[in-house]
Scaffold this motif. Structure first.
Motif, short mmCIF file in Angstrom:
data_model
loop_
_atom_site.label_atom_id
_atom_site.label_comp_id
_atom_site.label_asym_id
_atom_site.label_seq_id
_atom_site.Cartn_x
_atom_site.Cartn_y
_atom_site.Cartn_z
N SER A 125 14.86 24.69 43.47
CA SER A 125 16.05 25.56 43.46
C SER A 125 16.22 26.23 42.10
O SER A 125 16.62 27.40 42.04
N PHE A 126 15.91 25.52 41.01
CA PHE A 126 16.00 26.11 39.68
C PHE A 126 15.02 27.27 39.54
O PHE A 126 15.36 28.33 39.02
N LEU A 127 13.77 27.08 40.01
CA LEU A 127 12.76 28.13 39.93
C LEU A 127 13.15 29.34 40.79
O LEU A 127 12.98 30.48 40.37
N LYS A 128 13.71 29.09 41.99
CA LYS A 128 14.14 30.19 42.85
C LYS A 128 15.27 30.97 42.19
O LYS A 128 15.28 32.21 42.23
N ASN A 129 16.21 30.28 41.56
CA ASN A 129 17.31 30.96 40.86
C ASN A 129 16.79 31.77 39.68
O ASN A 129 17.27 32.88 39.43
N ALA A 130 15.82 31.22 38.95
CA ALA A 130 15.27 31.93 37.80
C ALA A 130 14.56 33.20 38.24
O ALA A 130 14.74 34.27 37.65
N VAL A 131 13.76 33.11 39.30
CA VAL A 131 13.05 34.28 39.80
C VAL A 131 14.03 35.31 40.34
O VAL A 131 13.88 36.51 40.11
N ILE A 164 2.64 25.37 32.85
CA ILE A 164 2.04 24.07 33.17
C ILE A 164 3.11 23.11 33.70
O ILE A 164 2.89 22.40 34.69
N ALA A 165 4.27 23.12 33.04
CA ALA A 165 5.35 22.24 33.49
C ALA A 165 5.81 22.62 34.89
O ALA A 165 6.05 21.74 35.73
N ALA A 166 5.92 23.91 35.17
CA ALA A 166 6.35 24.35 36.50
C ALA A 166 5.31 23.98 37.55
O ALA A 166 5.65 23.54 38.65
N ALA A 167 4.03 24.12 37.21
CA ALA A 167 2.97 23.78 38.17
C ALA A 167 2.91 22.28 38.43
O ALA A 167 2.51 21.85 39.52
N CYS A 168 3.29 21.47 37.46
CA CYS A 168 3.27 20.01 37.63
C CYS A 168 4.54 19.49 38.30
O CYS A 168 4.68 18.29 38.51
N GLY A 169 5.46 20.36 38.59
CA GLY A 169 6.68 19.96 39.29
C GLY A 169 7.79 19.48 38.37
O GLY A 169 8.65 18.71 38.80
N ALA A 170 7.79 19.88 37.13
CA ALA A 170 8.82 19.46 36.18
C ALA A 170 10.17 20.11 36.46
O ALA A 170 11.19 19.60 36.03
N PHE A 171 10.16 21.23 37.17
CA PHE A 171 11.40 21.92 37.49
C PHE A 171 11.67 21.79 38.98
O PHE A 171 10.76 21.75 39.81
#
Length: 187
Positions: free
Chosen positions: A35-41, A25-32
């Motif tokens: 670039s952080f999400l791309k690095n995590a994936v 939910i936090a990721a979908a709402c733009g909390a991250f």
């Protein structure tokens, strides 16, 4: 033992799924940041084999726990209500706990001055443990009423079912006053 393990698994599973839901939910709402999400994936799928192995391991464990809960939810149990089983020379006898509770209520209601009864039956190795909760009327002797109720319930249950009664506990929840009738005076 199995039920305790299932409860522990359900607790851990609900914590893990709850945490994953909050993160999603936090990721979908733009909390991250993107670039952080791309690095995590890329960490999960890329060069770091230890992170990738951990994610695969956690995923397999969550899948197995989900499969266990699915099987438990679909599986049918043999008896829908708890029963007391006895073996006689002619065959098996199964008496539901609800039947024994109703017999206990019927026997307890024979005690004078008792009302609003409830019964609970537990099965122990030494016999049945019966708890009676009651309201009593008036000013009678509570110990005498309780002993009479214990004796009546124990005798009735043993006579009707043939199962020994280990204990009859009586809990007097309250004393109620019987409604008094007033004579109206007409002049």
């Amino acid at each position: 033992m199995i039920r305790m393990l299932d409860r522990l698994l359900l607790f851990l599973y609900s914590i893990a799924i709850g945490a994953a839901s909050v993160i999603a939910i936090a990721a979908a709402c733009g909390a991250f940041q993107t670039s952080f999400l791309k690095n995590a994936v890329s960490d999960f799928t890329g060069e770091s084999r230890s992170i990738q192995g951990t994610v695969i391991g956690v995923g397999i464990v969550l899948f197995l726990v989900s499969l266990r809960f699915f099987i438990v939810s679909v599986r049918r149990t043999g008896a829908s209500a708890p029963t007391i089983n006895q073996r006689t020379e002619h065959g098996d006898i199964r008496i539901s706990v609800e039947t024994v509770e109703n017999l206990a209520l019927k026997a307890a209601s024979r005690t004078k001055g008792v009302k609003d009864l409830r019964a609970r039956v537990r099965i122990a190795e030494s016999g049945l443990e019966i708890t009676i909760r009651a309201f009593i009327e008036g000013e009678g002797s509570i110990p005498a009423m309780s002993e009479d109720m214990q004796r009546t319930v124990s005798q009735q249950i043993e006579e009707a079912t043939g199962i020994p009664v280990a204990e009859v506990s009586v809990f007097i929840a309250n004393v109620t006053q019987s409604p008094t009738t007033f004579k109206s005076r007409v002049e």
